[in-house]
Design a protein around this motif. Structure first.
Motif, mmCIF file in Angstrom:
data_model
loop_
_atom_site.group_PDB
_atom_site.id
_atom_site.type_symbol
_atom_site.label_atom_id
_atom_site.label_comp_id
_atom_site.label_asym_id
_atom_site.label_seq_id
_atom_site.Cartn_x
_atom_site.Cartn_y
_atom_site.Cartn_z
ATOM 1 N N ASP A 144 0.831 -1.205 0.000
ATOM 2 C CA ASP A 144 0.000 0.000 0.000
ATOM 3 C C ASP A 144 0.867 1.258 0.000
ATOM 4 O OD1 ASP A 144 -2.424 -1.396 0.021
ATOM 5 O OD2 ASP A 144 -2.427 -1.546 2.210
ATOM 6 N N TYR A 145 1.983 1.229 0.715
ATOM 7 C CA TYR A 145 2.919 2.358 0.705
ATOM 8 C C TYR A 145 3.414 2.615 -0.718
ATOM 9 C CZ TYR A 145 7.441 4.725 1.157
ATOM 10 O OH TYR A 145 8.504 5.583 0.986
ATOM 11 N N LEU A 146 3.831 1.563 -1.406
ATOM 12 C CA LEU A 146 4.351 1.718 -2.766
ATOM 13 C C LEU A 146 3.279 2.237 -3.719
ATOM 14 C CD1 LEU A 146 6.488 -1.542 -2.942
ATOM 15 C CD2 LEU A 146 7.364 0.810 -2.925
ATOM 16 N N ILE A 147 2.079 1.721 -3.607
ATOM 17 C CA ILE A 147 0.973 2.179 -4.457
ATOM 18 C C ILE A 147 0.670 3.651 -4.179
ATOM 19 C CG2 ILE A 147 -1.506 1.944 -4.889
ATOM 20 C CD1 ILE A 147 0.085 -0.240 -6.248
ATOM 21 N N ALA A 148 0.680 4.032 -2.910
ATOM 22 C CA ALA A 148 0.389 5.423 -2.546
ATOM 23 C C ALA A 148 1.439 6.381 -3.078
ATOM 24 C CB ALA A 148 0.287 5.552 -1.024
ATOM 25 N N HIS A 149 2.640 5.875 -3.365
ATOM 26 C CA HIS A 149 3.726 6.729 -3.838
ATOM 27 C C HIS A 149 4.070 6.492 -5.307
ATOM 28 C CE1 HIS A 149 4.222 7.059 0.569
ATOM 29 N NE2 HIS A 149 4.571 8.294 0.260
ATOM 30 N N GLY A 150 3.118 5.932 -6.052
ATOM 31 C CA GLY A 150 3.259 5.930 -7.503
ATOM 32 C C GLY A 150 3.424 4.603 -8.191
ATOM 33 N N LEU A 151 3.652 3.536 -7.468
ATOM 34 C CA LEU A 151 3.727 2.233 -8.114
ATOM 35 C C LEU A 151 2.328 1.830 -8.566
ATOM 36 C CD1 LEU A 151 6.125 0.111 -8.467
ATOM 37 C CD2 LEU A 151 4.913 -1.223 -6.722
ATOM 38 N N THR A 152 2.217 1.311 -9.772
ATOM 39 C CA THR A 152 0.900 0.909 -10.268
ATOM 40 C C THR A 152 0.586 -0.520 -9.852
ATOM 41 O OG1 THR A 152 1.716 0.014 -12.366
ATOM 42 C CG2 THR A 152 1.237 2.387 -12.282
ATOM 43 N N ALA A 153 -0.684 -0.875 -9.950
ATOM 44 C CA ALA A 153 -1.089 -2.234 -9.604
ATOM 45 C C ALA A 153 -0.411 -3.254 -10.510
ATOM 46 C CB ALA A 153 -2.613 -2.359 -9.709
ATOM 47 N N SER A 154 -0.243 -2.919 -11.784
ATOM 48 C CA SER A 154 0.422 -3.848 -12.701
ATOM 49 C C SER A 154 1.901 -3.990 -12.358
ATOM 50 C CB SER A 154 0.255 -3.386 -14.152
ATOM 51 O OG SER A 154 0.843 -2.119 -14.357
ATOM 52 N N GLU A 155 2.519 -2.900 -11.907
ATOM 53 C CA GLU A 155 3.920 -2.981 -11.493
ATOM 54 C C GLU A 155 4.070 -3.814 -10.225
ATOM 55 O OE1 GLU A 155 5.785 1.183 -13.241
ATOM 56 O OE2 GLU A 155 4.643 1.220 -11.354
ATOM 57 N N LEU A 156 3.098 -3.704 -9.319
ATOM 58 C CA LEU A 156 3.130 -4.528 -8.121
ATOM 59 C C LEU A 156 2.985 -6.002 -8.486
ATOM 60 C CD1 LEU A 156 3.256 -4.641 -5.035
ATOM 61 C CD2 LEU A 156 0.763 -4.370 -5.001
ATOM 62 N N SER A 157 2.118 -6.304 -9.449
ATOM 63 C CA SER A 157 1.975 -7.684 -9.924
ATOM 64 C C SER A 157 3.268 -8.177 -10.561
ATOM 65 C CB SER A 157 0.828 -7.779 -10.940
ATOM 66 O OG SER A 157 -0.412 -7.486 -10.328
ATOM 67 N N ALA A 158 3.928 -7.290 -11.306
ATOM 68 C CA ALA A 158 5.206 -7.653 -11.927
ATOM 69 C C ALA A 158 6.266 -7.927 -10.872
ATOM 70 C CB ALA A 158 5.662 -6.543 -12.869
ATOM 71 N N LEU A 159 6.246 -7.144 -9.793
ATOM 72 C CA LEU A 159 7.190 -7.369 -8.709
ATOM 73 C C LEU A 159 6.990 -8.743 -8.097
ATOM 74 C CD1 LEU A 159 9.387 -6.113 -6.819
ATOM 75 C CD2 LEU A 159 7.497 -5.429 -5.315
ATOM 76 N N ARG A 160 5.744 -9.087 -7.885
ATOM 77 C CA ARG A 160 5.455 -10.407 -7.328
ATOM 78 C C ARG A 160 5.894 -11.513 -8.287
ATOM 79 N NH1 ARG A 160 2.943 -12.969 -3.398
ATOM 80 N NH2 ARG A 160 2.098 -15.027 -3.858
ATOM 81 N N ALA A 161 5.614 -11.336 -9.577
ATOM 82 C CA ALA A 161 6.014 -12.344 -10.551
ATOM 83 C C ALA A 161 7.535 -12.472 -10.621
ATOM 84 C CB ALA A 161 5.453 -11.987 -11.931
ATOM 85 N N ALA A 162 8.225 -11.340 -10.464
ATOM 86 C CA ALA A 162 9.684 -11.347 -10.524
ATOM 87 C C ALA A 162 10.301 -12.038 -9.314
ATOM 88 C CB ALA A 162 10.207 -9.921 -10.631
ATOM 89 N N LEU A 163 9.703 -11.848 -8.148
ATOM 90 C CA LEU A 163 10.342 -12.296 -6.915
ATOM 91 C C LEU A 163 9.800 -13.601 -6.338
ATOM 92 C CD1 LEU A 163 10.884 -9.009 -4.846
ATOM 93 C CD2 LEU A 163 12.485 -10.233 -6.317
#
Length: 251
Positions: A220-239
């Motif tokens: 939620d912190y990352l989303i509030a500061h500009g990370l998009t939902a798709s980027e968060l999904s990409a982070l999960r897929a990457a890690l």
């Protein structure tokens, strides 16, 4: 998910402190991938063989140091894409003069460095083997790595244990000499000895708890500061990769 506090995989490379792979930590739905996210101190001390070993493992480097630090300790690795994202705003000297604690410094990073933290997470989310480092690989690196791992549901105590490992990997002689030097330079600072050489588990545990209390979660912190939902999904897929199925295990 069964929690673990075992340390992540240390990679012994001459000329660099604390180089390690954070893979293997349990996460929601699986484990953190190995060979995907690394952390360390600065890379100025690497010889040719050490530089080759780093190049063999990583494709991207995120350097969180300020200009003066980069000039003083020039990265001895070529052929890898390096992105500089200086996290400290202003002079680090103020931390000692104003007697900041580690927790206060981490709150400062999260409060004033959000754009660069998000940029670092975006690079990790691209999915290439990535090394994150600062000077000692402890504070700026520690906050960035913990944030990325927490955002994909990594086991909290394992994230804390990885952070706490950092101080133990700084050579004892260096820790002692640094603590003595800073104590003499900043005699009014009760935290000087800790700022440069220590990584107490409770500090990161409290930092992440405060982040949850203020923002809901690291994600939620990352989303509030500009990370998009798709980027968060990409982070999960990457890690995160699915945990291997154990034959005969009950569902």
């Amino acid at each position: 998910m069964t929690a673990t506090t075992e340390p992540t995989a240390i990679v012994e490379i001459d000329g660099v402190t604390g180089f390690r792979d954070v893979g293997g930590i349990p996460a929601d739905g699986g484990v953190i991938r190995t060979g995907r996210l690394f952390r360390s101190g600065h890379l100025a001390g690497l010889g040719a063989q050490g530089a080759d070993e780093v190049r063999a493992r990583v494709r991207r480097i995120v350097d969180l140091r300020a200009d003066d630090e980069v000039a003083a300790d020039v990265t001895a690795v070529t052929g890898v894409e390096i992105t500089r994202l200086p996290l400290y705003l202003g002079s680090t000297r103020s931390f000692f003069l104003e007697d900041y604690s580690l927790g206060e410094i981490y709150a400062h990073l999260l409060g004033g460095g959000s754009n660069r933290l998000v940029d670092a997470v975006r690079i990790i989310a691209a999915g290439e083997p990535t090394l994150v480092h600062c000077t000692a690989g402890k504070d700026r690196t520690g906050v960035t790595i913990a944030l990325a791992l927490a955002a994909v549901g990594a086991d909290r105590e394992s994230v804390v244990a990885d952070y706490a490992l950092t101080g133990d990997l700084i050579p004892a002689e260096h820790r002692r000499a640094t603590s003595e030097r800073l104590a003499k330079k900043y005699p009014q600072s009760s935290h000087a000895w800790m700022l440069a050489t220590e990584s107490p588990a409770e500090v990161m545990r409290e930092t992440l708890a405060n982040l949850d209390a203020e923002w809901g979660s690291a994600a939620d912190y990352l989303i509030a500061h500009g990370l998009t939902a798709s980027e968060l999904s990409a982070l999960r897929a990457a890690l995160v990769e699915s945990a291997p199925t154990i034959p005969g295990a009950s569902s």
